[in-house]
Design an enzyme around this catalytic site. Structure first.
Site, short mmCIF file in Angstrom:
data_model
loop_
_atom_site.label_atom_id
_atom_site.label_comp_id
_atom_site.label_asym_id
_atom_site.label_seq_id
_atom_site.Cartn_x
_atom_site.Cartn_y
_atom_site.Cartn_z
N TYR A 164 0.88 -1.10 -0.10
CA TYR A 164 -0.18 -0.01 0.05
C TYR A 164 1.03 1.34 0.19
CZ TYR A 164 -3.44 3.30 1.73
OH TYR A 164 -4.34 4.41 1.76
N ALA A 207 4.10 1.72 -0.99
CA ALA A 207 4.52 1.88 -2.42
C ALA A 207 3.87 2.44 -3.43
CB ALA A 207 5.04 0.66 -2.70
N1 LIG Z 1 -9.17 6.03 5.26
C1 LIG Z 1 -7.80 6.64 5.56
O1 LIG Z 1 -7.49 6.74 6.59
C2 LIG Z 1 -7.43 6.87 4.36
C3 LIG Z 1 -7.52 6.51 2.91
N2 LIG Z 1 -6.72 7.14 2.00
C4 LIG Z 1 -7.09 6.86 0.66
O2 LIG Z 1 -8.41 7.27 0.39
C5 LIG Z 1 -9.14 6.79 -0.86
C6 LIG Z 1 -10.47 6.62 -0.35
O3 LIG Z 1 -10.49 5.51 0.54
P1 LIG Z 1 -11.76 5.49 2.00
O4 LIG Z 1 -12.53 6.35 1.46
O5 LIG Z 1 -10.77 5.48 2.91
O6 LIG Z 1 -12.08 3.78 1.34
P2 LIG Z 1 -13.45 3.22 1.27
O7 LIG Z 1 -13.16 1.90 1.23
O8 LIG Z 1 -14.51 3.89 2.40
O9 LIG Z 1 -13.85 3.95 -0.28
C7 LIG Z 1 -13.27 3.22 -1.13
C8 LIG Z 1 -14.15 3.46 -2.55
O10 LIG Z 1 -13.38 2.85 -3.67
C9 LIG Z 1 -14.23 1.96 -4.41
N3 LIG Z 1 -13.29 1.14 -5.24
C10 LIG Z 1 -12.51 0.38 -4.60
N4 LIG Z 1 -11.85 -0.36 -5.92
C11 LIG Z 1 -12.53 0.37 -6.85
C12 LIG Z 1 -12.15 0.22 -8.26
N5 LIG Z 1 -11.41 -0.88 -8.81
N6 LIG Z 1 -12.84 1.05 -9.08
C13 LIG Z 1 -13.84 1.74 -8.74
N7 LIG Z 1 -14.02 1.95 -7.38
C14 LIG Z 1 -13.43 1.32 -6.33
C15 LIG Z 1 -15.05 1.49 -3.14
O11 LIG Z 1 -15.95 0.60 -3.89
C16 LIG Z 1 -15.27 2.42 -2.34
O12 LIG Z 1 -16.76 2.83 -2.70
C17 LIG Z 1 -8.20 5.43 -1.14
O13 LIG Z 1 -7.28 5.88 -2.32
C18 LIG Z 1 -7.35 5.32 0.31
O14 LIG Z 1 -6.01 4.88 0.00
C19 LIG Z 1 -5.70 7.76 2.31
C20 LIG Z 1 -5.19 8.09 3.35
C21 LIG Z 1 -6.13 7.86 4.73
C1 LIG Z 2 -0.24 8.13 9.05
C2 LIG Z 2 -1.26 7.92 7.76
C3 LIG Z 2 -2.43 7.10 7.92
C4 LIG Z 2 -2.72 6.65 6.50
C5 LIG Z 2 -3.65 5.59 6.54
C6 LIG Z 2 -3.92 4.89 5.27
O1 LIG Z 2 -3.71 5.53 4.06
C7 LIG Z 2 -4.40 3.77 4.98
C8 LIG Z 2 -4.29 2.93 6.14
C9 LIG Z 2 -4.85 1.61 6.06
C10 LIG Z 2 -4.93 0.78 7.02
C11 LIG Z 2 -4.63 1.43 8.26
C12 LIG Z 2 -3.22 1.21 8.89
C13 LIG Z 2 -2.48 2.16 9.49
C14 LIG Z 2 -2.91 3.36 9.99
C15 LIG Z 2 -2.87 3.70 11.48
C16 LIG Z 2 -1.90 4.33 12.01
C17 LIG Z 2 -0.77 4.76 11.05
C18 LIG Z 2 0.23 5.38 12.00
C19 LIG Z 2 1.42 5.30 11.61
C20 LIG Z 2 2.56 6.17 12.31
O2 LIG Z 2 2.34 7.27 12.84
O3 LIG Z 2 3.51 5.39 12.63
#
Ligand SMILES: NC(=O)C1=CN([C@@H]2O[C@H](COP(=O)(O)OP(=O)(O)OC[C@H]3O[C@@H](n4cnc5c(N)ncnc54)[C@H](O)[C@@H]3O)[C@@H](O)[C@H]2O)C=CC1
Ligand SMILES: CCCCCC(=O)/C=C/C=C\C/C=C\C/C=C\CCCC(=O)O
Length: 259
Positions: free
Chosen positions: A152, A154
């Site tokens: 993830y 990467a």
């Molecule tokens: N939740 C967190 O703490 C963080 C999330 N992110 C990023 O934010 C973005 C959104 O994630 P969240 O809202 O947290 O997750 P989520 O799981 O709530 O929403 C992700 C959405 O993407 C859709 N999706 C998944 N694969 C897909 C595909 N192949 N084509 C089209 N849609 C697809 C899912 O159906 C879902 O509606 C992601 O890129 C995630 O990596 C970044 C930093 C922190």
């Molecule tokens: C600090 C950035 C967190 C971003 C979370 C994200 O993009 C996806 C998370 C996916 C799974 C959850 C895993 C970890 C998140 C929780 C804590 C990270 C703390 C990292 C640190 O401060 O060492």
């Protein structure tokens, strides 16, 4: 850019952060926001709820797996055909699954690259468009290492490297396309609320306590910061960190004498 009257695409917007971006765009008077998501049931439900709240013609849903190049391109073409313009693209869809290498790269990185170039093709001034803004969802893990989620991490470093580079690519600048990446800390969504992390990582026993203790932003707080990035060009080309503790900050990369 003033969001009012603009047409936007947000990928992965059936749930979580994407849905909150859609809602913030609508509150800023975007004319229409098109949800692209692979989850048809969730997408239709969100569409229904947001149409009821903001108006029938202001939200649309196209079922689209962003990792399928043909589907992604078709969704951009459909949007342009239906709404005759496109101004904002949020490449937001992402997954967190350390047991799915190819799928993780395809959704988290390749689709973001494709979505950015499709945005240039459909919004670029040299291609008959008005220019526009692209926001790519990376992660805090796009600018820091995290040994519990190396795949993830990467993919998100890839999004940051691509975004910082493509933002100054001559073709992109000449087409008046602004590009930046949002690098959020933990946000309260299905990813961080996942109780079954053993299915997505080898280190559930280490992740669970981290997830339980980390302070999470709400999706609405994060989406409001994304709107600031769309409105204010000072964030262009950046990897912009934001978390429950850190305000929106453009993180400057190191240089090795080559720009
Ligand atoms: N939740 C967190 O703490 C963080 C999330 N992110 C990023 O934010 C973005 C959104 O994630 P969240 O809202 O947290 O997750 P989520 O799981 O709530 O929403 C992700 C959405 O993407 C859709 N999706 C998944 N694969 C897909 C595909 N192949 N084509 C089209 N849609 C697809 C899912 O159906 C879902 O509606 C992601 O890129 C995630 O990596 C970044 C930093 C922190
Ligand atoms: C600090 C950035 C967190 C971003 C979370 C994200 O993009 C996806 C998370 C996916 C799974 C959850 C895993 C970890 C998140 C929780 C804590 C990270 C703390 C990292 C640190 O401060 O060492």
């Amino acid at each position: 850019m003033d969001v009012a009257d603009k047409v936007a695409i947000v990928t992965g917007a059936a749930n979580g952060i994407g849905r909150a971006i859609v809602e913030q765009l609508l509150l800023k008077n975007a004319r229409t926001v098109v949800i692209l998501d692979v989850n048809e049931e969730g997408g239709k439900k969100t569409l229904e709820e947001l149409r009821e709240k903001y108006g029938e013609d202001r939200v649309d849903f196209i079922k689209c797996d962003v990792s399928n190049a043909t589907q992604l391109e078709a969704a951009f073409v459909t949007t342009k055909t239906r709404y005759e313009r496109l101004d904002i693209v949020c490449n937001n869809a992402g997954i967190d699954n350390e047991f799915e290498l190819e799928k993780s790269v395809a959704i988290n990185l390749t689709a973001v690259i494709r979505g950015t170039y499709l945005a240039v093709e459909h919004m670029g001034t040299k291609n008959g468009g008005n220019g526009g803004v692209v926001i790519n969802t990376a992660s805090g893990l796009g600018i820091m290492p995290f040994p519990l989620l190396p795949i993830y991490t990467a993919t998100k470093h890839g999004v940051v490297g691509f975004t910082r580079s493509v933002a100054s690519e001559p073709m992109v600048v000449e087409n008046a396309i602004r590009v930046s990446a949002i690098c959020p800390g933990a946000v309260k969504t299905s990813i961080t609320e996942n109780q079954d992390v053993d299915k997505t990582t080898r280190y559930g026993h280490l992740l669970r306590p981290l997830l339980a203790n980390v302070t999470k932003m709400t999706t609405t707080e994060l989406a409001a910061n994304i709107i600031i990035m769309i409105e204010d060009s000072k964030y262009d080309g950046g990897a912009c960190m934001v978390s429950a503790e850190i305000p929106l900050t453009k993180v400057e990369p190191p240089t090795i004498g080559v720009q």
